[in-house]
Write a protein that holds these residues in place. Structure first.
Motif, short mmCIF file in Angstrom:
data_model
loop_
_atom_site.label_atom_id
_atom_site.label_comp_id
_atom_site.label_asym_id
_atom_site.label_seq_id
_atom_site.Cartn_x
_atom_site.Cartn_y
_atom_site.Cartn_z
N SER A 142 116.41 22.72 32.14
CA SER A 142 116.32 23.54 30.95
C SER A 142 117.41 24.62 31.08
CB SER A 142 114.92 24.14 30.83
OG SER A 142 114.82 24.98 29.70
N SER A 143 117.16 25.82 30.59
CA SER A 143 118.19 26.86 30.63
C SER A 143 117.54 28.23 30.49
CB SER A 143 119.19 26.66 29.50
OG SER A 143 120.00 27.80 29.32
N PRO A 144 118.09 29.25 31.16
CA PRO A 144 117.61 30.62 30.94
C PRO A 144 117.77 31.08 29.49
CG PRO A 144 118.93 30.52 32.93
CD PRO A 144 119.11 29.20 32.22
N THR A 145 118.67 30.45 28.73
CA THR A 145 118.90 30.88 27.36
C THR A 145 117.68 30.73 26.46
OG1 THR A 145 119.75 28.70 26.70
CG2 THR A 145 121.36 30.30 27.51
N VAL A 146 116.67 29.99 26.91
CA VAL A 146 115.46 29.87 26.09
C VAL A 146 114.84 31.24 25.83
CG1 VAL A 146 115.00 27.53 26.93
CG2 VAL A 146 113.88 29.48 28.04
N LEU A 147 115.15 32.23 26.67
CA LEU A 147 114.56 33.56 26.51
C LEU A 147 115.13 34.33 25.33
CD1 LEU A 147 114.21 34.78 30.21
CD2 LEU A 147 112.66 33.37 28.85
N GLY A 148 116.30 33.92 24.85
CA GLY A 148 116.81 34.50 23.62
C GLY A 148 117.70 35.71 23.76
N TYR A 149 118.16 36.03 24.97
CA TYR A 149 119.05 37.18 25.11
C TYR A 149 120.35 36.92 24.35
CZ TYR A 149 120.43 34.14 29.04
OH TYR A 149 120.78 33.05 29.82
N GLY A 150 120.93 38.00 23.85
CA GLY A 150 122.15 37.88 23.06
C GLY A 150 121.93 37.61 21.59
N ARG A 163 112.26 32.93 23.31
CA ARG A 163 112.60 33.28 21.94
C ARG A 163 114.01 32.77 21.61
NH1 ARG A 163 111.59 39.60 21.39
NH2 ARG A 163 112.22 39.61 23.58
N PRO A 164 114.20 31.44 21.62
CA PRO A 164 115.54 30.90 21.39
C PRO A 164 116.06 31.27 20.00
CG PRO A 164 113.88 29.17 21.22
CD PRO A 164 113.18 30.38 21.75
N TRP A 165 117.39 31.50 19.93
CA TRP A 165 117.97 31.87 18.63
C TRP A 165 119.13 30.95 18.23
CZ3 TRP A 165 123.09 33.38 18.23
CH2 TRP A 165 123.73 33.77 19.42
N ASN A 166 119.41 29.94 19.05
CA ASN A 166 120.45 28.98 18.68
C ASN A 166 120.01 27.58 19.06
OD1 ASN A 166 121.43 28.43 21.51
ND2 ASN A 166 121.93 30.61 21.38
N ALA A 167 120.73 26.58 18.58
CA ALA A 167 120.32 25.19 18.77
C ALA A 167 120.31 24.80 20.24
CB ALA A 167 121.24 24.26 17.98
N TYR A 168 121.27 25.29 21.02
CA TYR A 168 121.30 24.95 22.44
C TYR A 168 120.03 25.43 23.13
CZ TYR A 168 122.59 24.98 27.35
OH TYR A 168 122.60 24.79 28.71
#
Length: 319
Positions: free
Chosen positions: A113-121, A140-145
């Motif tokens: 998976s990825s840390p980006t699932v947390l939605g930072y940025g 809190r994902p905010w993009n498709a990736y």
């Protein structure tokens, strides 16, 4: 010795992961779009395949006769393709490969998976409930990736509900991966050297200064695969270095790039990172062996061999 199938084995992380697992005595087979001439894969069986074809993926996984699967194959960089392409590709691969592993009877399955699932940025702003971040931090994902990576975690949970304990699953969220050659000056995934990322904090700020050595990810995957029969099914783990990819304390750096985090970041003193690996330490006994200070031969702000600072958000982790 375990026979391990790795999807995306020819990628940046895949090459180091395959090499590390092979060096540990495992039998590896890489499944990717093409056969690679990377030296790390010279002695590894490779299968060129379109993994988005569910029937072909399932058949190929049967033919591997694998005891375990590590799923890495994906579009690996946010915004490197149109949002619909990233979502369709990564989600389709997850269903195709993970479902194919179940059909093939592979008993142990882990997926990146990825840390980006947390939605930072997020462009509308982002404030976590606490720092450091861990597996209990809300996604809190905010993009498709990021959304596609969260879907991988949900696909694992879905399949675990279907199979019970017949198949053991886990997801892992590797932080910003640095391959061995990148310590020597090769460009990192975003086109800068590691030293450039350290010299200019703005380059590492989008990932909140997280990182992990690819060799440590390989060691983590080995440890996780061995532990799967003994731990709860469907667990998720952060895979992170013990420190931050920054020369300054994150208590100073994070508020500079993430307004409103002054109080939250106050505990990120010294070399304390923003992403906790405490769960992997506690549940699996895994610890990273590499740090940027050791690899770049820069002096450490803490004595060599000293344990990382305790996570203020985890009361069950001893200091």
């Amino acid at each position: 010795m375990t026979r391990i199938a790795v999807t995306g084995g020819a990628g940046r992380l895949g090459r180091s992961l395959v090499a590390g697992l092979a060096a540990s005595g495992h039998d590896l087979v890489s499944l990717d779009r093409v056969v690679s001439d990377a030296p790390e894969l010279a002695d590894v069986a490779q299968v060129a395949i379109d993994l988005s074809d569910a029937d072909a993926a399932a058949a190929a996984l049967v033919e591997t006769r694998a005891d375990a699967l590590i799923h890495l194959a994906a579009i690996a960089v946010p915004f490197s393709a149109p949002e619909d392409v990233i979502m369709r590709t990564n989600a389709g691969l997850a269903v195709s490969v993970l479902g194919g592993a179940v059909k093939a009877g592979i008993p142990r399955v882990i997926a990146a998976s990825s840390p980006t699932v947390l939605g930072y940025g997020a462009p509308t702003g982002w404030l976590p409930d606490r720092l450091p971040l861990d597996e209990d931090t809300p996604a809190r994902p905010w993009n498709a990736y990021a959304l596609s990576k969260l879907l991988i975690e949900e696909a694992i949970a879905m399949l675990a509900r279907q199979t019970g304990d017949a198949t053991r699953f886990a997801a892992f969220r590797p932080c910003y991966v640095i391959a061995p050659e990148e310590w020597a000056g090769a460009l990192t995934q975003q086109g800068h050297t590691v030293r450039e990322r350290l010299d200019d904090p703005a380059l590492s700020a989008p990932a909140i200064f997280n990182y992990v050595d690819a060799r440590d990810v390989a060691a983590f995957a080995d440890t996780l695969l061995q532990a799967l029969p003994e731990i709860p099914n469907g667990e998720t783990f952060f895979v992170a270095a013990d420190d931050a990819l920054a020369r300054e304390p994150l208590a100073d750096l994070v508020p500079r790039f993430y307004p409103g985090t002054e109080e939250l970041a106050a505990g990120l003193t010294g070399t304390t990172p923003a992403f906790s690996n405490a769960k992997a330490r506690r549940v699996l006994g895994w610890r990273p062996a590499h740090s940027w200070r050791g690899e770049l031969d820069e002096p450490s702000a803490v004595p060599a061999g000293a344990p990382p600072a305790p996570d203020p958000a985890r009361k069950d982790v001893p200091a």
